[in-house]
Write an enzyme that holds these catalytic residues in place. Structure first.
Site, PDB file in Angstrom:
ATOM      1  N   HIS A  63       0.844  -1.210   0.000  1.00 47.77           N
ATOM      2  CA  HIS A  63       0.000   0.000   0.000  1.00 47.77           C
ATOM      3  C   HIS A  63       0.870   1.248   0.000  1.00 47.77           C
ATOM      4  O   HIS A  63       0.390   2.344   0.194  1.00 47.77           O
ATOM      5  CB  HIS A  63      -0.892  -0.002   1.249  1.00 47.77           C
ATOM      6  CG  HIS A  63      -1.661  -1.276   1.416  1.00 47.77           C
ATOM      7  ND1 HIS A  63      -2.707  -1.605   0.592  1.00 47.77           N
ATOM      8  CD2 HIS A  63      -1.497  -2.316   2.268  1.00 47.77           C
ATOM      9  CE1 HIS A  63      -3.174  -2.798   0.942  1.00 47.77           C
ATOM     10  NE2 HIS A  63      -2.454  -3.259   1.948  1.00 47.77           N
ATOM     11  N   HIS A  92       6.321   5.797   7.347  1.00 51.02           N
ATOM     12  CA  HIS A  92       5.782   5.319   6.074  1.00 51.02           C
ATOM     13  C   HIS A  92       4.948   6.419   5.446  1.00 51.02           C
ATOM     14  O   HIS A  92       4.715   7.462   6.054  1.00 51.02           O
ATOM     15  CB  HIS A  92       4.941   4.047   6.294  1.00 51.02           C
ATOM     16  CG  HIS A  92       3.758   4.292   7.151  1.00 51.02           C
ATOM     17  ND1 HIS A  92       3.800   4.214   8.545  1.00 51.02           N
ATOM     18  CD2 HIS A  92       2.496   4.676   6.845  1.00 51.02           C
ATOM     19  CE1 HIS A  92       2.612   4.500   9.033  1.00 51.02           C
ATOM     20  NE2 HIS A  92       1.809   4.789   8.023  1.00 51.02           N
ATOM     21  N   GLU A 104      -4.474  10.698   4.049  1.00 54.75           N
ATOM     22  CA  GLU A 104      -5.532   9.980   4.793  1.00 54.75           C
ATOM     23  C   GLU A 104      -6.398  10.990   5.536  1.00 54.75           C
ATOM     24  O   GLU A 104      -7.623  10.990   5.404  1.00 54.75           O
ATOM     25  CB  GLU A 104      -4.892   9.002   5.759  1.00 54.75           C
ATOM     26  CG  GLU A 104      -4.119   7.913   5.022  1.00 54.75           C
ATOM     27  CD  GLU A 104      -4.079   6.622   5.794  1.00 54.75           C
ATOM     28  OE1 GLU A 104      -3.510   6.623   6.887  1.00 54.75           O
ATOM     29  OE2 GLU A 104      -4.647   5.631   5.327  1.00 54.75           O
TER      30      GLU A 104
HETATM   31  N1  LIG Z   1      -1.225   4.483   9.114  1.00 52.10           N
HETATM   32  S1  LIG Z   1      -0.898   4.351  10.680  1.00 52.10           S
HETATM   33  O1  LIG Z   1      -2.103   4.632  11.424  1.00 52.10           O
HETATM   34  O2  LIG Z   1       0.256   5.188  11.015  1.00 52.10           O
HETATM   35  C1  LIG Z   1      -0.438   2.717  11.019  1.00 52.10           C
HETATM   36  C2  LIG Z   1       0.715   2.422  11.750  1.00 52.10           C
HETATM   37  C3  LIG Z   1       1.036   1.078  12.024  1.00 52.10           C
HETATM   38  C4  LIG Z   1       0.188   0.054  11.572  1.00 52.10           C
HETATM   39  N2  LIG Z   1       0.405  -1.313  11.793  1.00 52.10           N
HETATM   40  C5  LIG Z   1       1.444  -1.846  12.472  1.00 52.10           C
HETATM   41  O3  LIG Z   1       2.376  -1.212  12.906  1.00 52.10           O
HETATM   42  N3  LIG Z   1       1.376  -3.200  12.604  1.00 52.10           N
HETATM   43  C6  LIG Z   1       2.381  -3.906  13.391  1.00 52.10           C
HETATM   44  C7  LIG Z   1       3.180  -4.858  12.554  1.00 52.10           C
HETATM   45  O4  LIG Z   1       3.388  -4.361  11.287  1.00 52.10           O
HETATM   46  C8  LIG Z   1      -0.943   0.359  10.841  1.00 52.10           C
HETATM   47  C9  LIG Z   1      -1.263   1.688  10.563  1.00 52.10           C
HETATM   48 ZN   LIG Z   2      -0.022   5.598   8.037  1.00 46.64          ZN
END
Ligand SMILES: NS(=O)(=O)c1ccc(NC(=O)NCCO)cc1
Ligand SMILES: [Zn+2]
Length: 226
Positions: A63, A92, A104
């Site tokens: 993604h 990211h 987002e």
């Molecule tokens: N887009 S966000 O809200 O910053 C986000 C950050 C971490 C995650 N997932 C995460 O860290 N999973 C733990 C193993 O990869 C999903 C979304």
């Molecule tokens: Zn994010």
């Protein structure tokens, strides 16, 4: 596998990920007219300190890209974070097919070309990122909007220049350059904050969101899917 199509997108995530149907789900549209300025936040300045790192691993998540950057020497504290110290785990990016969309969060209904997330976890209270992600004050994510302009961002360039090596989901490579996350932050440090969630499954309601008001400028090439 979850995604963003009608059959596996946000409207059906709650079938597989119950938290996606919760009361504090992210992202949100930030309505600037009803956002209140908390005089208390003025007193407790948000402070951050990052190390520069080289040979960071970048992953194609399917993604977007994610840079694993666990930094025991990093600290994010103050502002809405109370007395706890949060440590950088990864950063990211979310972007879209065109520079008209991709962020987002939206601001008064307006989407930006993309959005960078610097993900931190509460090391004062929890022993690991995974544990922290199970608690309402477990994570703190800094969101920085991308505006498309004529100046390219040198730090972002160090990252997107490696994407040709990781064309497919699950592939990863090392970023040879030294990366200093501080350079991703805008000069104006005004922000909006709210209690929310991970924006993708499992959508845990564990994030204190801090979204900077001022976008950083990148070029079209730096934020559009190729
Ligand atoms: N887009 S966000 O809200 O910053 C986000 C950050 C971490 C995650 N997932 C995460 O860290 N999973 C733990 C193993 O990869 C999903 C979304
Ligand atoms: Zn994010």
């Amino acid at each position: 596998e979850w995604g963003y199509s009608p059959t596996n997108g946000p409207d059906v995530w709650a079938r597989l990920f119950p938290q996606a149907g919760g009361a504090r789900q992210s992202p949100v549209d930030i309505c600037t007219s009803i956002a209140s300025s908390d005089s208390n936040l003025e007193m407790k300045k948000l402070t951050f300190a990052y190390e520069s790192q080289s040979d960071l691993r970048i992953l194609n998540t399917g993604h977007g890209w994610k840079v694993e950057a666990p930094q025991s020497g990093s600290r994010l504290e103050g502002g809405p974070l109370g007395e706890d110290i949060y440590q950088l785990e990864q950063f990211h990016c979310h972007w879209g097919e065109t520079s008209a969309e991709g962020s987002e969060h939206t601001v008064d209904g307006r989407a930006y070309a993309g959005e960078l997330h610097l993900v931190h976890w509460n090391t004062t209270k929890y022993q690991s990122f995974a544990e922290a992600a199970q608690h309402p004050d477990g994570l703190a994510v800094l969101g920085v909007f991308f505006d498309v302009g004529n100046e390219s961002n040198d730090e972002i360039e160090k990252i997107v220049s490696t994407l040709s090596e990781i064309k497919f989901k699950g592939q990863f490579t090392d970023i040879p350059d030294v990366i200093d996350p501080t350079t991703f932050l805008p000069s104006g440090l005004g922000y909006w904050t709210y209690l929310g969630s991970l924006t993708t499954p499992p959508c845990n309601e564990c994030v204190i969101w801090i979204v900077y008001k001022e976008p950083i400028t990148v070029t079209e090439e730096q934020v559009t899917y190729h």
